[in-house]
Write a protein that holds these residues in place. Structure first.
Motif, PDB file in Angstrom:
ATOM      1  N   LEU A  51     -14.484  -2.506   3.704  1.00 14.63           N
ATOM      2  CA  LEU A  51     -14.705  -3.931   3.444  1.00 14.63           C
ATOM      3  C   LEU A  51     -13.701  -4.806   4.186  1.00 14.63           C
ATOM      4  CD1 LEU A  51     -15.354  -3.690  -0.420  1.00 14.63           C
ATOM      5  CD2 LEU A  51     -17.041  -3.710   1.437  1.00 14.63           C
ATOM      6  N   SER A  52     -12.474  -4.329   4.269  1.00 10.86           N
ATOM      7  CA  SER A  52     -11.443  -5.087   4.980  1.00 10.86           C
ATOM      8  C   SER A  52     -10.394  -4.127   5.507  1.00 10.86           C
ATOM      9  CB  SER A  52     -10.786  -6.124   4.056  1.00 10.86           C
ATOM     10  OG  SER A  52     -10.085  -5.480   2.999  1.00 10.86           O
ATOM     11  N   ALA A  53      -9.697  -4.535   6.546  1.00 11.41           N
ATOM     12  CA  ALA A  53      -8.633  -3.737   7.151  1.00 11.41           C
ATOM     13  C   ALA A  53      -7.475  -4.655   7.515  1.00 11.41           C
ATOM     14  CB  ALA A  53      -9.155  -2.999   8.375  1.00 11.41           C
ATOM     15  N   GLU A  54      -6.330  -4.430   6.909  1.00 11.46           N
ATOM     16  CA  GLU A  54      -5.154  -5.258   7.172  1.00 11.46           C
ATOM     17  C   GLU A  54      -3.981  -4.380   7.591  1.00 11.46           C
ATOM     18  OE1 GLU A  54      -4.361  -7.478   3.673  1.00 11.46           O
ATOM     19  OE2 GLU A  54      -6.259  -8.604   3.732  1.00 11.46           O
ATOM     20  N   ARG A  55      -3.088  -4.974   8.378  1.00 10.81           N
ATOM     21  CA  ARG A  55      -1.922  -4.237   8.879  1.00 10.81           C
ATOM     22  C   ARG A  55      -1.009  -3.842   7.717  1.00 10.81           C
ATOM     23  NH1 ARG A  55       3.179  -5.778  10.139  1.00 10.81           N
ATOM     24  NH2 ARG A  55       4.291  -4.599  11.754  1.00 10.81           N
ATOM     25  N   HIS A  56      -0.520  -2.585   7.781  1.00 10.32           N
ATOM     26  CA  HIS A  56       0.413  -2.077   6.777  1.00 10.32           C
ATOM     27  C   HIS A  56       1.728  -2.841   6.906  1.00 10.32           C
ATOM     28  CE1 HIS A  56       3.040   0.652   4.559  1.00 10.32           C
ATOM     29  NE2 HIS A  56       1.965   1.355   4.152  1.00 10.32           N
ATOM     30  N   PRO A  57       2.304  -3.294   5.797  1.00 17.26           N
ATOM     31  CA  PRO A  57       3.538  -4.100   5.883  1.00 17.26           C
ATOM     32  C   PRO A  57       4.757  -3.326   6.387  1.00 17.26           C
ATOM     33  CG  PRO A  57       3.009  -3.607   3.594  1.00 17.26           C
ATOM     34  CD  PRO A  57       1.836  -3.180   4.404  1.00 17.26           C
ATOM     35  N   LEU A  65      -6.762  -0.367   3.927  1.00 17.54           N
ATOM     36  CA  LEU A  65      -8.195  -0.624   3.895  1.00 17.54           C
ATOM     37  C   LEU A  65      -8.663  -0.876   2.465  1.00 17.54           C
ATOM     38  CD1 LEU A  65      -9.416   2.339   6.178  1.00 17.54           C
ATOM     39  CD2 LEU A  65      -8.575   0.085   6.894  1.00 17.54           C
ATOM     40  N   SER A  66      -9.706  -1.672   2.357  1.00 15.97           N
ATOM     41  CA  SER A  66     -10.448  -1.795   1.102  1.00 15.97           C
ATOM     42  C   SER A  66     -11.783  -1.100   1.337  1.00 15.97           C
ATOM     43  CB  SER A  66     -10.656  -3.268   0.743  1.00 15.97           C
ATOM     44  OG  SER A  66     -11.445  -3.374  -0.448  1.00 15.97           O
ATOM     45  N   VAL A  76      -7.022   2.155   0.408  1.00 19.77           N
ATOM     46  CA  VAL A  76      -6.757   3.392   1.159  1.00 19.77           C
ATOM     47  C   VAL A  76      -5.877   3.051   2.355  1.00 19.77           C
ATOM     48  CG1 VAL A  76      -7.753   5.259   2.516  1.00 19.77           C
ATOM     49  CG2 VAL A  76      -8.949   4.429   0.479  1.00 19.77           C
ATOM     50  N   VAL A  77      -4.828   3.831   2.568  1.00 21.88           N
ATOM     51  CA  VAL A  77      -3.990   3.700   3.760  1.00 21.88           C
ATOM     52  C   VAL A  77      -4.531   4.632   4.829  1.00 21.88           C
ATOM     53  CG1 VAL A  77      -1.685   3.966   4.733  1.00 21.88           C
ATOM     54  CG2 VAL A  77      -1.983   3.053   2.417  1.00 21.88           C
ATOM     55  N   CYS A  78      -4.753   4.095   6.047  1.00 18.41           N
ATOM     56  CA  CYS A  78      -5.395   4.877   7.099  1.00 18.41           C
ATOM     57  C   CYS A  78      -4.698   4.624   8.427  1.00 18.41           C
ATOM     58  CB  CYS A  78      -6.869   4.497   7.194  1.00 18.41           C
ATOM     59  SG  CYS A  78      -7.800   5.389   8.452  1.00 18.41           S
ATOM     60  N   GLY A  79      -4.556   5.692   9.217  1.00 14.97           N
ATOM     61  CA  GLY A  79      -3.920   5.567  10.529  1.00 14.97           C
ATOM     62  C   GLY A  79      -4.879   5.709  11.684  1.00 14.97           C
ATOM     63  N   PRO A  81      -7.242   4.807  14.678  1.00 11.87           N
ATOM     64  CA  PRO A  81      -7.289   3.608  15.528  1.00 11.87           C
ATOM     65  C   PRO A  81      -8.616   2.859  15.450  1.00 11.87           C
ATOM     66  CG  PRO A  81      -7.426   5.594  16.857  1.00 11.87           C
ATOM     67  CD  PRO A  81      -7.100   6.039  15.474  1.00 11.87           C
ATOM     68  N   ASN A  82      -9.707   3.561  15.063  1.00 11.21           N
ATOM     69  CA  ASN A  82     -11.017   2.891  15.021  1.00 11.21           C
ATOM     70  C   ASN A  82     -11.362   2.333  13.643  1.00 11.21           C
ATOM     71  OD1 ASN A  82     -11.300   5.473  13.928  1.00 11.21           O
ATOM     72  ND2 ASN A  82     -13.475   5.581  14.476  1.00 11.21           N
ATOM     73  N   ALA A  83     -10.450   2.420  12.675  1.00  8.36           N
ATOM     74  CA  ALA A  83     -10.719   1.879  11.345  1.00  8.36           C
ATOM     75  C   ALA A  83     -10.782   0.353  11.423  1.00  8.36           C
ATOM     76  CB  ALA A  83      -9.638   2.324  10.365  1.00  8.36           C
ATOM     77  N   ARG A  84     -11.861  -0.226  10.919  1.00 12.65           N
ATOM     78  CA  ARG A  84     -12.056  -1.679  11.005  1.00 12.65           C
ATOM     79  C   ARG A  84     -13.028  -2.110   9.916  1.00 12.65           C
ATOM     80  NH1 ARG A  84     -14.993   0.963  14.788  1.00 12.65           N
ATOM     81  NH2 ARG A  84     -17.241   0.504  14.859  1.00 12.65           N
ATOM     82  N   ALA A  85     -13.001  -3.378   9.603  1.00 16.15           N
ATOM     83  CA  ALA A  85     -13.922  -3.917   8.599  1.00 16.15           C
ATOM     84  C   ALA A  85     -15.363  -3.767   9.081  1.00 16.15           C
ATOM     85  CB  ALA A  85     -13.593  -5.391   8.344  1.00 16.15           C
ATOM     86  N   GLY A  86     -16.221  -3.311   8.164  1.00 15.96           N
ATOM     87  CA  GLY A  86     -17.631  -3.123   8.480  1.00 15.96           C
ATOM     88  C   GLY A  86     -18.008  -1.716   8.899  1.00 15.96           C
ATOM     89  N   LEU A  87     -17.023  -0.901   9.265  1.00 12.97           N
ATOM     90  CA  LEU A  87     -17.321   0.471   9.686  1.00 12.97           C
ATOM     91  C   LEU A  87     -17.815   1.289   8.498  1.00 12.97           C
ATOM     92  CD1 LEU A  87     -15.346   2.773  12.047  1.00 12.97           C
ATOM     93  CD2 LEU A  87     -15.844   3.601   9.749  1.00 12.97           C
ATOM     94  N   VAL A  88     -18.837   2.111   8.723  1.00 16.21           N
ATOM     95  CA  VAL A  88     -19.351   3.022   7.702  1.00 16.21           C
ATOM     96  C   VAL A  88     -18.900   4.432   8.070  1.00 16.21           C
ATOM     97  CG1 VAL A  88     -21.397   3.931   6.534  1.00 16.21           C
ATOM     98  CG2 VAL A  88     -21.340   1.534   7.272  1.00 16.21           C
ATOM     99  N   GLY A  89     -18.220   5.086   7.155  1.00 15.38           N
ATOM    100  CA  GLY A  89     -17.701   6.415   7.441  1.00 15.38           C
ATOM    101  C   GLY A  89     -17.799   7.321   6.236  1.00 15.38           C
ATOM    102  N   VAL A  90     -16.913   8.327   6.203  1.00 19.54           N
ATOM    103  CA  VAL A  90     -16.920   9.339   5.144  1.00 19.54           C
ATOM    104  C   VAL A  90     -15.607   9.229   4.375  1.00 19.54           C
ATOM    105  CG1 VAL A  90     -17.136  11.778   4.601  1.00 19.54           C
ATOM    106  CG2 VAL A  90     -18.341  10.844   6.573  1.00 19.54           C
ATOM    107  N   PHE A  91     -15.730   9.125   3.050  1.00 16.86           N
ATOM    108  CA  PHE A  91     -14.567   8.898   2.185  1.00 16.86           C
ATOM    109  C   PHE A  91     -14.382  10.063   1.220  1.00 16.86           C
ATOM    110  CE2 PHE A  91     -13.089   7.268  -1.999  1.00 16.86           C
ATOM    111  CZ  PHE A  91     -11.794   6.935  -1.644  1.00 16.86           C
ATOM    112  N   GLY A  92     -13.126  10.495   1.084  1.00 12.75           N
ATOM    113  CA  GLY A  92     -12.769  11.508   0.111  1.00 12.75           C
ATOM    114  C   GLY A  92     -11.881  10.907  -0.956  1.00 12.75           C
ATOM    115  N   ALA A  93     -12.329  10.955  -2.188  1.00 16.98           N
ATOM    116  CA  ALA A  93     -11.565  10.375  -3.300  1.00 16.98           C
ATOM    117  C   ALA A  93     -10.493  11.352  -3.766  1.00 16.98           C
ATOM    118  CB  ALA A  93     -12.515  10.034  -4.449  1.00 16.98           C
ATOM    119  N   PRO A  94      -9.515  10.888  -4.548  1.00 16.68           N
ATOM    120  CA  PRO A  94      -8.518  11.819  -5.110  1.00 16.68           C
ATOM    121  C   PRO A  94      -9.195  12.963  -5.850  1.00 16.68           C
ATOM    122  CG  PRO A  94      -7.827   9.549  -5.451  1.00 16.68           C
ATOM    123  CD  PRO A  94      -9.230   9.476  -4.896  1.00 16.68           C
TER     124      PRO A  94
END
Length: 787
Positions: A51-57, A65-66, A76-79, A81-94
């Motif tokens: 939903l959103s991607a903001e720079r880690h402080p 990421l949201s 979710v914290v992600c490293g 390079p292609n992570a961006r708002a609107g991207l559809v991918g695969v998510f693994g929950a705790p």
């Protein structure tokens, strides 16, 4: 042979369940080794949208990421390079397990920011090699969907064991044909497209018609070698094959799908035309597996003017292999003689999917159709323009015609089946059946040779479980024994060993060269072993038993008592043998005996004598002589013989160097009984002789002799027993003493002698006469009666 259920259903129109198909495969002779669902490991992963991607402080290369995976936004914290708002991918929950990282996800703080799971790459999920970013799915992918369901990963993989005679089932289509014949669906015939060619075909010819009777080829120019279609890559990945490129994947797919191996050459890397010829001594080729092989005459190769490019029917060469820059190719579709392929593969110790199929025999009538299908797939997914087809040589005509009597199904197979049903079964398998029952095998069944093979086909499809159990006819009267004397001997020995508390082991008749070396090496080395550890026919049973002992001790066993009955393979013959190994603690530590007691050479001797006695050997006449050989401990081993040449057993402690070779610590006692050296027992009928105890009381007399240290006690006992064979029935050592009162270089040996009168009791004079004979006999061995 692996394939997925969905792959099978592309050849078989069926509504049968997975369990029904698995049961049906085994029932018709295609034994299922395993079934697994690769999607089960990824069941915790879902399709998610960022939903959103903001720079880690606290980190420039990380983003916060949201992510929505169907349950609302999660941080979710992600490293990637292609992570961006609107991207559809695969998510693994705790709680999800990531197979590529071998970790289970949990809520964690990354540089001070909470992260609830992760967005995953293809490598992390082990569904591909991509790791330069997270997976990107189409925008229309439904958020919250299980990723295995979305990606089609919930397709069960079936692993079937194919027997060597079933070359037709080395492709998914052949397996589907068998299942259709068994009534589990309708076979879907492969579509053979028409591929119009432009211009002349490739320059190919044959010089080795015996090894390569037919060599068909077609060129494709102006293609682009990108990725194979997703459905093809998914199927190959599911069965454990790594997708490489469209051209390579198409040939691999054809090999598994239709059992038709092919090879693709990069035309730009060739020098002139291709020729199927025999290799020349000294030629080498770097194969696609990265190894260089030295070739010799008798091996069929594909070469050009510059040299060899392909080990025919086994593996292509690295030099002419296709790459991402390939634009022009030659597609090879050849028939290689199974015998030639098998010989070459054995000499080079080289296996491949192609060799597995060619040495069993691929369908020689499928060259044109196989080439057409492969070329069509190349044009479909790589583009380009096809040339005409070049056909060098002619494939052999196979498909034997056999006269068949339907009654054989009952007389030979034990199951009465109507003639019409038998005809339908054979025709569903591809056989042609005339009105007078002349049955012609299809081109893909080179294994069918006679009426018995047709009975097998009919019975396995009808169901061998339908064959009624029928008792064999029994001859009236008392049954006669059928066991040979050697079999009876082995039975007695086996029962005796088990009764003495030994555990039976069954080890390989093949061992490694290193294991055979301490026992003199093997007389027979296999030219084509299963592995280097199973290369030599065993010269002794002890290597296998010592290896088993080592495994047991390393798994915590404190006492190992193993025996085995088998064959030793010596240069002159196979020798039936009983081997025994005793290792670890003979008795555990306790408050009376103190520390645990280990086995010694006397334990081995006791086992040897006891087993020989039960096997029927005349143990009273045995002589203990010399050490048993280099594998045995000097001074703590010996042989039991009947006379100086007939060795019945070797016993004692195993040499420390041998124990080191088998990674064994501590002392190990062992025995080898040579069963074929035991004199045969005379036939005495089935009744035991009546028990007849002596009528008169036996008499015991003790003698103490001074003997040289070098004199073996066995020699003294044998001399004492021979002093008066009519009166002396037993003699044994009951005490040995050296020290004060005994001259240096000597020892005192006390012997108990048992005397048994026959007709009347001994008088004092007779007892003295026997004692004098005993003393005189002992004196001949250097012994003198102690005062």
């Amino acid at each position: 042979m692996k394939f997925t259920l969905g792959w099978l259903k592309s050849h078989l129109d069926t509504d049968a369940s997975l369990d029904t198909i698995v049961e049906g495969l085994t029932r018709i002779g295609l034994e299922v080794e395993s079934v697994h669902n690769p999607g089960e490991a990824l069941s915790s992963f879902r399709v998610a949208r960022i939903l959103s991607a903001e720079r880690h402080p606290q980190a420039d290369k990380l983003q916060v990421l949201s992510v929505d995976a169907g349950d609302g936004p999660m941080q979710v914290v992600c490293g990637a390079p292609n992570a961006r708002a609107g991207l559809v991918g695969v998510f693994g929950a705790p709680g999800a397990y990531v197979p590529g990282l071998d970790v289970t996800l949990k809520v964690a703080a990354i540089r001070g920011v909470e992260s609830n799971g992760m967005m995953c790459s293809a490598r992390e999920l082990q569904i591909g090699e991509g790791h330069d970013g997270i997976i990107e799915l189409p925008e229309d992918a439904v958020v919250g969907t299980s990723f295995p369901d979305y990606a089609g990963l919930n397709d069960p993989v079936i692993d079937v064991s194919i027997t060597p005679n079933r070359q037709d089932c080395m492709g998914v289509h052949g397996i589907a044909r068998d299942l259709a014949a068994a009534g589990l669906g309708t076979l879907i015939a492969p579509t053979v497209p028409e591929v119009p060619g432009e211009g002349a075909g490739p320059d190919v010819r044959i010089e080795d018609a015996e090894g390569c009777p037919a060599f068909y080829a077609q060129g494709v120019s102006g293609l682009t070698n990108g990725e194979a279609p997703e459905w093809m890559r998914q199927r190959l990945t599911a069965i454990g094959q790594k997708p490489i490129s469209a051209l390579v994947d198409i040939t691999n797919y054809m090999t598994v799908d239709l059992g038709r191996p092919l090879h693709v050459y990069d035309k730009a890397k060739l020098s002139g035309g291709l020729v199927a010829r025999q290799a020349r001594n000294g030629e080498t080729v770097e194969a696609l597996n990265g190894k260089t092989y030295s070739l010799s005459e008798g091996m069929t190769v594909i070469a050009d003017e510059a040299g060899v490019h392909d080990i025919g029917g086994i593996m292509g060469g690295e030099h002419s292999g296709v790459s991402e820059t390939t634009t022009d190719v030659i597609i090879e579709c050849a028939y290689f003689a199974p015998e030639a392929i098998a010989r070459t593969g054995q000499k080079l110790a080289l296996t491949s999917d192609a060799r597995t199929r060619f040495e069993r025999g691929v369908d020689p009538a499928f060259l044109d159709d196989g080439l057409a299908i492969a070329t069509f797939l190349v044009l479909e997914y790589c583009g380009g323009t096809a040339s005409a087809v070049t056909r060098a040589g002619k494939p052999p005509v196979v498909g034997k015609t056999i006269g068949y009597d339907p009654n054989l199904a009952e007389t030979l197979g034990g199951l009465a089946i109507a003639a019409d049903r038998q005809k339908a079964i054979l025709e569903s398998l591809g056989f042609t059946v005339t009105a007078d029952w002349q049955v012609t095998a299809p081109s893909w069944r080179r294994d069918v040779d006679g009426p018995a093979d047709l009975v097998e086909e009919v019975i396995r499809i009808e169901g061998i479980d339908h064959v009624p159990p029928v008792a064999l006819p029994r001859t009236p009267g008392v049954a006669r024994p059928t066991a040979t004397p050697q079999q009876k001997l082995e039975r007695r020995a086996r029962r005796a060993a088990a009764a003495r508390g030994l555990d039976e082991a069954v080890t390989w008749s093949f061992i490694s060269e290193a294991q055979a070396a301490p026992f003199g090496g093997g007389a027979f080395t296999l030219a084509n072993p299963i592995s280097e550890d199973l290369k030599v026919m065993r010269p002794s049973l002890l290597p296998g038993l010592l290896a088993a002992t080592e495994r047991n001790i390393k798994r915590g066993a404190t006492s190992v008592r193993l025996f085995e009955i088998g064959r030793r393979y010596l240069e002159e013959a196979e020798r039936p043998t009983l081997g025994v190994v005793l290792a670890g603690d003979k008795s555990p530590r306790n408050w009376r005996a103190g520390k645990a007691q280990g086995y010694d050479a006397y334990d081995a001797k006791a086992e040897a004598i006891a087993l020989l006695a039960q096997a029927g050997a005349p143990v009273d006449n045995l002589q203990v002589m010399g050490e048993a050989g280099d594998a045995w401990h000097p001074g703590q081993s010996g042989t039991l013989r009947l006379g100086p040449k007939t060795v019945l057993a070797a016993f004692g402690m195993v040499h420390p160097s041998v124990l080191k070779a088998f990674d064994l610590d501590g002392a190990v006692a062992a025995v080898e009984l040579y069963l074929d050296a035991i004199p045969p027992k005379r036939a005495t009928g089935f009744m035991r002789p009546a028990y007849t105890p002596p009528a008169l009381q036996s008499v015991k007399r003790d003698f103490a002799f001074l003997v040289p240290d070098t004199l073996a006690a066995d020699m003294l006992i044998r001399a004492v027993r021979a002093a008066d064979k009519a009166a002396i029935t037993a003699a044994r050592v009951f005490d040995v003493f050296a020290g004060q009162g005994v001259p240096e270089g000597h020892k005192s040996v006390a012997v108990e002698v048992l005397l048994q009168p026959q007709q009347k009791s001994f008088t004092d004079e007779e007892l003295k006469a026997i004692a004098d004979k005993i003393v005189a006999a002992a004196a001949k061995q250097g012994a003198q009666l102690r005062g």
